[in-house]
Motif scaffolding. Structure first.
Motif, PDB file in Angstrom:
ATOM      1  N   CYS A  47       0.858  -1.181   0.000  1.00  0.00           N
ATOM      2  CA  CYS A  47       0.000   0.000   0.000  1.00  0.00           C
ATOM      3  C   CYS A  47       0.896   1.232   0.000  1.00  0.00           C
ATOM      4  O   CYS A  47       1.744   1.380   0.878  1.00  0.00           O
ATOM      5  CB  CYS A  47      -0.894  -0.040   1.238  1.00  0.00           C
ATOM      6  SG  CYS A  47      -1.995   1.370   1.296  1.00  0.00           S
ATOM      7  N   ILE A  48       0.699   2.110  -0.984  1.00  0.00           N
ATOM      8  CA  ILE A  48       1.560   3.294  -1.034  1.00  0.00           C
ATOM      9  C   ILE A  48       0.831   4.555  -0.557  1.00  0.00           C
ATOM     10  O   ILE A  48       1.457   5.539  -0.234  1.00  0.00           O
ATOM     11  CB  ILE A  48       2.116   3.527  -2.458  1.00  0.00           C
ATOM     12  CG1 ILE A  48       0.988   3.465  -3.472  1.00  0.00           C
ATOM     13  CG2 ILE A  48       3.208   2.529  -2.794  1.00  0.00           C
ATOM     14  CD1 ILE A  48       1.348   4.106  -4.752  1.00  0.00           C
ATOM     15  N   LYS A  49      -0.500   4.491  -0.537  1.00  0.00           N
ATOM     16  CA  LYS A  49      -1.242   5.663  -0.033  1.00  0.00           C
ATOM     17  C   LYS A  49      -2.632   5.193   0.398  1.00  0.00           C
ATOM     18  O   LYS A  49      -3.242   4.360  -0.284  1.00  0.00           O
ATOM     19  CB  LYS A  49      -1.371   6.710  -1.147  1.00  0.00           C
ATOM     20  CG  LYS A  49      -2.030   8.005  -0.690  1.00  0.00           C
ATOM     21  CD  LYS A  49      -2.042   9.036  -1.829  1.00  0.00           C
ATOM     22  CE  LYS A  49      -2.980  10.173  -1.494  1.00  0.00           C
ATOM     23  NZ  LYS A  49      -2.377  11.279  -0.797  1.00  0.00           N
ATOM     24  N   GLU A  50      -3.106   5.730   1.485  1.00  0.00           N
ATOM     25  CA  GLU A  50      -4.493   5.447   1.875  1.00  0.00           C
ATOM     26  C   GLU A  50      -5.121   6.704   2.448  1.00  0.00           C
ATOM     27  O   GLU A  50      -4.417   7.578   2.969  1.00  0.00           O
ATOM     28  CB  GLU A  50      -4.570   4.299   2.892  1.00  0.00           C
ATOM     29  CG  GLU A  50      -4.025   4.630   4.246  1.00  0.00           C
ATOM     30  CD  GLU A  50      -4.478   3.619   5.303  1.00  0.00           C
ATOM     31  OE1 GLU A  50      -3.905   2.522   5.333  1.00  0.00           O
ATOM     32  OE2 GLU A  50      -5.399   3.942   6.079  1.00  0.00           O
ATOM     33  N   GLU A  51      -6.414   6.787   2.305  1.00  0.00           N
ATOM     34  CA  GLU A  51      -7.122   7.973   2.772  1.00  0.00           C
ATOM     35  C   GLU A  51      -8.551   7.583   3.123  1.00  0.00           C
ATOM     36  O   GLU A  51      -9.147   6.753   2.428  1.00  0.00           O
ATOM     37  CB  GLU A  51      -7.159   8.974   1.608  1.00  0.00           C
ATOM     38  CG  GLU A  51      -7.099  10.408   2.021  1.00  0.00           C
ATOM     39  CD  GLU A  51      -6.872  11.277   0.783  1.00  0.00           C
ATOM     40  OE1 GLU A  51      -5.710  11.419   0.361  1.00  0.00           O
ATOM     41  OE2 GLU A  51      -7.881  11.759   0.235  1.00  0.00           O
ATOM     42  N   ARG A  52      -9.085   8.194   4.146  1.00  0.00           N
ATOM     43  CA  ARG A  52     -10.490   7.940   4.462  1.00  0.00           C
ATOM     44  C   ARG A  52     -11.380   8.860   3.638  1.00  0.00           C
ATOM     45  O   ARG A  52     -11.033  10.025   3.415  1.00  0.00           O
ATOM     46  CB  ARG A  52     -10.718   8.175   5.966  1.00  0.00           C
ATOM     47  CG  ARG A  52     -12.126   7.840   6.359  1.00  0.00           C
ATOM     48  CD  ARG A  52     -12.310   7.726   7.840  1.00  0.00           C
ATOM     49  NE  ARG A  52     -13.734   7.543   8.111  1.00  0.00           N
ATOM     50  CZ  ARG A  52     -14.264   7.437   9.302  1.00  0.00           C
ATOM     51  NH1 ARG A  52     -13.485   7.476  10.359  1.00  0.00           N
ATOM     52  NH2 ARG A  52     -15.560   7.276   9.451  1.00  0.00           N
ATOM     53  N   GLN A  53     -12.489   8.341   3.162  1.00  0.00           N
ATOM     54  CA  GLN A  53     -13.483   9.178   2.477  1.00  0.00           C
ATOM     55  C   GLN A  53     -14.315   9.903   3.527  1.00  0.00           C
ATOM     56  O   GLN A  53     -15.004   9.267   4.327  1.00  0.00           O
ATOM     57  CB  GLN A  53     -14.394   8.307   1.599  1.00  0.00           C
ATOM     58  CG  GLN A  53     -15.617   9.013   1.038  1.00  0.00           C
ATOM     59  CD  GLN A  53     -15.269  10.058  -0.011  1.00  0.00           C
ATOM     60  OE1 GLN A  53     -14.606   9.750  -0.994  1.00  0.00           O
ATOM     61  NE2 GLN A  53     -15.715  11.296   0.184  1.00  0.00           N
ATOM     62  N   TYR A  54     -14.208  11.219   3.527  1.00  0.00           N
ATOM     63  CA  TYR A  54     -14.957  11.989   4.525  1.00  0.00           C
ATOM     64  C   TYR A  54     -16.312  12.434   3.983  1.00  0.00           C
ATOM     65  O   TYR A  54     -16.623  12.220   2.822  1.00  0.00           O
ATOM     66  CB  TYR A  54     -14.123  13.182   4.997  1.00  0.00           C
ATOM     67  CG  TYR A  54     -13.087  12.725   6.000  1.00  0.00           C
ATOM     68  CD1 TYR A  54     -13.482  12.233   7.242  1.00  0.00           C
ATOM     69  CD2 TYR A  54     -11.732  12.718   5.683  1.00  0.00           C
ATOM     70  CE1 TYR A  54     -12.554  11.763   8.152  1.00  0.00           C
ATOM     71  CE2 TYR A  54     -10.794  12.245   6.598  1.00  0.00           C
ATOM     72  CZ  TYR A  54     -11.214  11.777   7.828  1.00  0.00           C
ATOM     73  OH  TYR A  54     -10.301  11.304   8.724  1.00  0.00           O
TER      74      TYR A  54
END
Ligand SMILES: C[S@@+](CC[C@H](N)C(=O)[O-])C[C@H]1O[C@@H](n2cnc3c(N)ncnc32)[C@H](O)[C@@H]1O
Length: 233
Positions: free
Chosen positions: A207-214
């Motif tokens: 995994c190179i990037k992760e983000e939560r959907q706000y």
């Protein structure tokens, strides 16, 4: 523990797990609201979050994914293809188990059909994408319909299908508890965040990037976006 036992029971009853999901989706209207379980109003927020995430990947140091070919997995009526992927890629293929949704996709995507390539009518558990074809493979709100073994096999197939600079994007619900939760109504599971990371690793991805959907409504599972790439690239 009980949930894990539950999941292994589902794996054992593999045929029913997939058949029940197919039966569930047969009854669902081929609309944006149908695709989003009655939460059609979140579509725009979801697409805005995905656009920001995708754009950040094009600017990510050292990544440089191409803009030629994308694959939309569990594409439904083409909501993501039409509102996101065809805006960034020359050609987008769709893979979806329900043929009625793919027929509707041809209408839903009428303004961007010149950017659509293949419509593959097959479950992801049986799908083997063409080697070396894709710059980005997008999987959203569908991977809970695959058991762990089939998901790992599918990701390994995707690995072969990516170009050398290619990426896979996963956008899925995750559980707030640390266990797998089973939804018998649509025959799917929701995995904890840590299980997804383990599955990426087992499939040969990092995994190179992760983000939560706000800005999602209260009461829904947290939604995460992950960009993963083959460990050996
Ligand atoms: C929640 S909808 C999401 C559709 C689309 N990804 C979106 O966000 O608009 C889930 C979709 O996955 C499809 N699906 C379910 N099981 C599948 C499987 N095993 N292989 C491929 N598609 C599947 C359903 O038919 C449905 O179109």
């Amino acid at each position: 523990m009980e949930q894990q036992v539950c999941e292994s029971q589902f794996i054992l009853q593999q045929k029913e797990f997939y058949e029940d999901a197919a039966k569930y989706w047969e009854k669902i209207p081929a609309t944006v609201d149908g695709m989003l379980g009655g939460f059609g109003f979140i579509s725009q927020t979801d697409i805005i979050g995905s656009k920001q995430f995708l754009k950040s990947l094009f600017q990510f140091p050292g990544l440089l994914p191409g803009r030629n070919y994308a694959l939309d997995c569990g594409a439904g009526i083409g909501r993501i293809t039409g509102n996101l992927l065809t805006k960034y890629f020359k050609t987008v293929d769709l893979v979806e188990q329900n043929p009625k949704f793919l027929e509707q996709a041809k209408l839903y995507l009428k303004n961007s059909l010149h950017r659509v390539g293949q419509f593959y009518s097959i479950g992801l558990q049986d799908f083997c994408p063409e080697p070396g074809k894709y710059d980005v493979i997008w999987c959203q709100w569908v991977l809970g319909h695959l058991n762990n073994n089939d998901l790992i096999k599918f990701f390994q197939n995707c690995k072969q299908a990516l170009k050398s600079t290619g990426l896979l994007v996963v956008k899925e619900n995750v559980t707030s508890s640390n266990v797998v939760e089973v939804d018998k109504e649509d025959s799917s599971i929701t995995r904890p965040h840590s299980d997804l990371l383990t599955i990426f690793e087992k499939s040969g991805f990092k995994c190179i990037k992760e983000e939560r959907q706000y800005h999602m409504p209260d009461g829904l599972y947290p939604v995460y976006m992950f960009a993963i790439k083959p460990c050996d690239n």
